[in-house]
Design an enzyme around this catalytic site. Structure first.
Site, PDB file in Angstrom:
ATOM      1  N   GLY A 131       0.855  -1.175   0.000  1.00 33.00           N
ATOM      2  CA  GLY A 131       0.000   0.000   0.000  1.00 33.00           C
ATOM      3  C   GLY A 131       0.893   1.227   0.000  1.00 33.00           C
ATOM      4  O   GLY A 131       1.348   1.711  -1.043  1.00 33.00           O
ATOM      5  N   THR A 158     -10.016   1.814  -7.544  1.00 29.20           N
ATOM      6  CA  THR A 158     -11.128   2.687  -7.923  1.00 29.20           C
ATOM      7  C   THR A 158     -11.513   2.394  -9.374  1.00 29.20           C
ATOM      8  O   THR A 158     -10.623   2.205 -10.215  1.00 29.20           O
ATOM      9  CB  THR A 158     -10.702   4.163  -7.774  1.00 29.20           C
ATOM     10  OG1 THR A 158     -10.312   4.382  -6.428  1.00 29.20           O
ATOM     11  CG2 THR A 158     -11.828   5.112  -8.156  1.00 29.20           C
ATOM     12  N   ARG A 243      -2.377  13.668  -6.683  1.00 29.48           N
ATOM     13  CA  ARG A 243      -2.566  14.218  -5.333  1.00 29.48           C
ATOM     14  C   ARG A 243      -3.172  15.618  -5.373  1.00 29.48           C
ATOM     15  O   ARG A 243      -3.893  16.016  -4.450  1.00 29.48           O
ATOM     16  CB  ARG A 243      -1.220  14.185  -4.583  1.00 29.48           C
ATOM     17  CG  ARG A 243      -0.854  12.759  -4.226  1.00 29.48           C
ATOM     18  CD  ARG A 243       0.564  12.537  -3.783  1.00 29.48           C
ATOM     19  NE  ARG A 243       0.778  11.094  -3.566  1.00 29.48           N
ATOM     20  CZ  ARG A 243       1.945  10.507  -3.437  1.00 29.48           C
ATOM     21  NH1 ARG A 243       3.064  11.235  -3.516  1.00 29.48           N
ATOM     22  NH2 ARG A 243       2.040   9.205  -3.238  1.00 29.48           N
ATOM     23  N   GLU A 363      -4.201   7.701  -2.630  1.00 25.62           N
ATOM     24  CA  GLU A 363      -3.146   8.434  -3.370  1.00 25.62           C
ATOM     25  C   GLU A 363      -2.041   8.920  -2.429  1.00 25.62           C
ATOM     26  O   GLU A 363      -1.488  10.007  -2.590  1.00 25.62           O
ATOM     27  CB  GLU A 363      -3.750   9.532  -4.229  1.00 25.62           C
ATOM     28  CG  GLU A 363      -4.719   8.918  -5.239  1.00 25.62           C
ATOM     29  CD  GLU A 363      -4.930   9.674  -6.507  1.00 25.62           C
ATOM     30  OE1 GLU A 363      -4.100  10.526  -6.846  1.00 25.62           O
ATOM     31  OE2 GLU A 363      -5.937   9.391  -7.176  1.00 25.62           O
ATOM     32  N   GLY A 364      -1.750   8.079  -1.436  1.00 22.78           N
ATOM     33  CA  GLY A 364      -0.715   8.387  -0.444  1.00 22.78           C
ATOM     34  C   GLY A 364      -1.362   8.896   0.828  1.00 22.78           C
ATOM     35  O   GLY A 364      -2.010   9.951   0.824  1.00 22.78           O
TER      36      GLY A 364
HETATM   37  N1  CAA Z   1       8.854  11.617  -9.238  1.00 19.52           N
HETATM   38  C1  CAA Z   1       9.800  10.865  -9.846  1.00 19.52           C
HETATM   39  N2  CAA Z   1      10.487   9.888  -9.214  1.00 19.52           N
HETATM   40  C2  CAA Z   1      10.185   9.660  -7.912  1.00 19.52           C
HETATM   41  C3  CAA Z   1       9.223  10.410  -7.215  1.00 19.52           C
HETATM   42  C4  CAA Z   1       8.546  11.429  -7.932  1.00 19.52           C
HETATM   43  N3  CAA Z   1       7.586  12.171  -7.371  1.00 19.52           N
HETATM   44  N4  CAA Z   1       9.167   9.958  -5.948  1.00 19.52           N
HETATM   45  C5  CAA Z   1      10.062   8.955  -5.836  1.00 19.52           C
HETATM   46  N5  CAA Z   1      10.680   8.792  -7.035  1.00 19.52           N
HETATM   47  C6  CAA Z   1      11.723   7.834  -7.393  1.00 19.52           C
HETATM   48  C7  CAA Z   1      12.989   8.078  -6.551  1.00 19.52           C
HETATM   49  O1  CAA Z   1      13.797   9.075  -7.145  1.00 19.52           O
HETATM   50  C8  CAA Z   1      13.637   6.711  -6.590  1.00 19.52           C
HETATM   51  O2  CAA Z   1      14.282   6.507  -7.827  1.00 19.52           O
HETATM   52  P1  CAA Z   1      15.905   6.434  -7.924  1.00 19.52           P
HETATM   53  O3  CAA Z   1      16.336   5.302  -7.044  1.00 19.52           O
HETATM   54  O4  CAA Z   1      16.150   6.217  -9.373  1.00 19.52           O
HETATM   55  O5  CAA Z   1      16.388   7.765  -7.428  1.00 19.52           O
HETATM   56  C9  CAA Z   1      12.449   5.776  -6.586  1.00 19.52           C
HETATM   57  O6  CAA Z   1      11.337   6.523  -7.035  1.00 19.52           O
HETATM   58  C10 CAA Z   1      12.153   5.188  -5.221  1.00 19.52           C
HETATM   59  O7  CAA Z   1      11.946   6.266  -4.351  1.00 19.52           O
HETATM   60  P2  CAA Z   1      12.269   6.206  -2.809  1.00 19.52           P
HETATM   61  O8  CAA Z   1      13.648   5.699  -2.602  1.00 19.52           O
HETATM   62  O9  CAA Z   1      11.908   7.528  -2.227  1.00 19.52           O
HETATM   63  O10 CAA Z   1      11.253   5.044  -2.357  1.00 19.52           O
HETATM   64  P3  CAA Z   1      10.589   4.714  -0.967  1.00 19.52           P
HETATM   65  O11 CAA Z   1      10.389   3.269  -0.904  1.00 19.52           O
HETATM   66  O12 CAA Z   1      11.321   5.396   0.146  1.00 19.52           O
HETATM   67  O13 CAA Z   1       9.084   5.317  -1.064  1.00 19.52           O
HETATM   68  C11 CAA Z   1       7.241   6.728  -1.339  1.00 19.52           C
HETATM   69  C12 CAA Z   1       8.662   6.389  -1.742  1.00 19.52           C
HETATM   70  C13 CAA Z   1       7.090   8.212  -1.577  1.00 19.52           C
HETATM   71  C14 CAA Z   1       6.933   6.428   0.100  1.00 19.52           C
HETATM   72  C15 CAA Z   1       6.298   5.911  -2.272  1.00 19.52           C
HETATM   73  O14 CAA Z   1       6.418   4.536  -2.023  1.00 19.52           O
HETATM   74  C16 CAA Z   1       4.864   6.312  -2.184  1.00 19.52           C
HETATM   75  O15 CAA Z   1       4.462   7.343  -2.743  1.00 19.52           O
HETATM   76  N6  CAA Z   1       4.005   5.497  -1.519  1.00 19.52           N
HETATM   77  C17 CAA Z   1       2.570   5.734  -1.516  1.00 19.52           C
HETATM   78  C18 CAA Z   1       1.894   5.033  -2.639  1.00 19.52           C
HETATM   79  C19 CAA Z   1       0.600   5.665  -3.023  1.00 19.52           C
HETATM   80  O16 CAA Z   1       0.452   6.865  -3.089  1.00 19.52           O
HETATM   81  N7  CAA Z   1      -0.384   4.823  -3.353  1.00 19.52           N
HETATM   82  C20 CAA Z   1      -1.632   5.285  -3.824  1.00 19.52           C
HETATM   83  C21 CAA Z   1      -2.310   4.241  -4.620  1.00 19.52           C
HETATM   84  S1  CAA Z   1      -3.147   4.839  -6.022  1.00 19.52           S
HETATM   85  C22 CAA Z   1      -4.666   5.338  -5.485  1.00 19.52           C
HETATM   86  O17 CAA Z   1      -4.925   5.471  -4.338  1.00 19.52           O
HETATM   87  C23 CAA Z   1      -5.609   5.694  -6.577  1.00 19.52           C
HETATM   88  C24 CAA Z   1      -7.029   5.656  -6.206  1.00 19.52           C
HETATM   89  O18 CAA Z   1      -7.646   4.636  -6.292  1.00 19.52           O
HETATM   90  C25 CAA Z   1      -7.745   6.872  -5.855  1.00 19.52           C
END
Ligand code: CAA
Length: 380
Positions: A131, A158, A243, A363-364
């Protein structure tokens, strides 16, 4: 600094407001009660251009800016957050992702249908054990030369049963961790694809949330989005814009509840006067209004950043964090202002309170937004 909306922005906002009042308000309580997807209403939203607002006219989209999109999202969400999540996912996760990163063939084949409502899209990232920790994808997409074989389960999707096209994130090269993840376009009627049970939810009950199963689904190579290994970046970049949409949804839920509470307080009498004349109520309205205005500024700033080519990871995360918190607080207070009536379905505020909660989760989660915000400010 100019805080004024353009005439076009006002026109779009008013069109969304009229649509929400005339088409979404009738039956919104019953759809919530019966968990009924607003099928006819979504079809009309497509015809009116609300499902592909920011996409290029070349692909049937409205060619509008993000400010227009958030204005429309706020108005639709004031009345029916179940309809607005359909709109948000289709606009910002599916159409935007495809237009920005898809191939010319993918856009021609899929985007043109998604912008007009002829087809609906879904975005499939979350899994039973992935998640917030989105890099831990268990769904696999094994490279077989000219196609991939997809296996796994997605959760809380969704438009799960109502969509026609699904953007599915899956792991191809496990040893490369997030750099081995890909994103694919999957069609609903492909063999091995199965829609799982519908979730019975607290809020946004009219929206169609399902788990999905992929059992040896054959996905042609041309349906991969971007280069091999681009899938996680694709998901993160797309979610950054998503978001902003959810922040606008939260803003709409808050402002819808506030307007109901304000109107109610001018009609309901207690202790010989309208309850708005009691400071206990007037101060609640003052706090609600102030927080909604603050949320609106954050949402608009994030939209403006996106429209002006600025990085919007930080502003979008702040907008979502604050607007969703505001939605939760304002809707609880709106129920309180309504007293006993607030606890009753026909006054709408109890539904808005239930709907508000999801904006702090999907969406986070708010905690994920704080990760994005703190990393951004600490690495500035
Ligand atoms: N843009 C581009 N690249 C990005 C980025 C962004 N905004 N955010 C992270 N990255 C890249 C990082 O640069 C990294 O790449 P590199 O290794 O090449 O540099 C890679 O992604 C991994 O990033 P992290 O090391 O930061 O990864 P992490 O494991 O620490 O986690 C996190 C990052 C922000 C926590 C991410 O896992 C996250 O956003 N989690 C939440 C997921 C989410 O939002 N789910 C929603 C589901 S969809 C939904 O809800 C739709 C619906 O039905 C309404």
């Amino acid at each position: 600094m100019d805080f004024k909306l353009t005439e076009e922005h006002i026109m779009i906002r008013d069109a969304a407001r009229d649509f929400a009042k005339s088409e979404l308000l009738p039956g919104v309580i019953e759809r919530d009660e019966k968990q009924e997807f607003p099928k006819e209403q979504v079809k009309k939203m497509g015809e009116l251009g609300f499902l592909g607002m920011m996409a290029s006219p070349e692909y049937g989209g409205g060619g509008m800016d993000t400010v227009s999109y958030v204005l429309a999202m706020e108005e639709i969400s004031k009345i029916d957050a179940s309809a607005s999540v359909v709109m948000s996912v289709n606009n910002s996760l599916v159409c935007w992702g495809l237009e920005t990163f898809g191939s010319a063939e993918q856009k021609q084949k899929y985007l043109s249908k998604l912008t007009t409502g002829e087809a609906l899209g879904a975005f499939c990232l979350s899994e039973p054990e992935a998640g917030s920790d989105a890099t831990s994808q268990k769904t696999t997409a094994i490279d077989q030369g000219d196609h991939y074989i997809l296996n796994g389960t997605k959760n809380w999707i969704t438009n799960g049963n109502s969509a026609d096209f699904y953007i599915v994130i899956a792991q191809t090269h496990r040893e490369k961790k997030h750099k081995g993840i890909n994103a694919f376009i999957v069609e609903k009627d492909w063999e091995g694809f199965e829609v799982g049970p519908k979730e019975n939810k607290l809020g946004i009950r009219g929206s169609d949330t399902h788990s999905l199963n992929f059992n040896d689904v054959k996905v042609p190579k041309e349906n991969r989005i971007g280069e091999d290994g681009f899938g996680f970046k694709f998901a993160m970049k797309t979610l950054s814009g998503g978001r902003i949409g959810i922040a606008a949804q939260a803003l709409g839920i808050a402002s819808g509840a506030y307007e109901l509470a304000k109107n109610y307080s001018k009609q309901r009498k207690a202790f010989g006067t309208e309850i708005c004349n009691h400071q206990a109520i007037a101060f609640k309205l003052a706090d609600m209004h102030t927080n909604i205005e603050a949320a609106r500024h954050l949402v608009m700033k994030a939209a403006w950043d996106k429209d002006n080519g600025n990085n919007y990871d930080l502003s979008g995360a702040m907008a979502k964090l604050f607007a969703s918190k505001t939605a939760m607080e304002v809707t609880v207070e709106a129920v309180q202002v309504h007293g006993g009536n607030g606890y009753v379905k026909e006054y709408h505020v109890e539904r808005l309170m239930r709907d508000a909660k999801i904006t702090q989760i999907y969406e986070g989660t708010s905690e994920i937004q704080k990760i994005v915000i703190s990393r951004s400010v600490l690495h500035d």
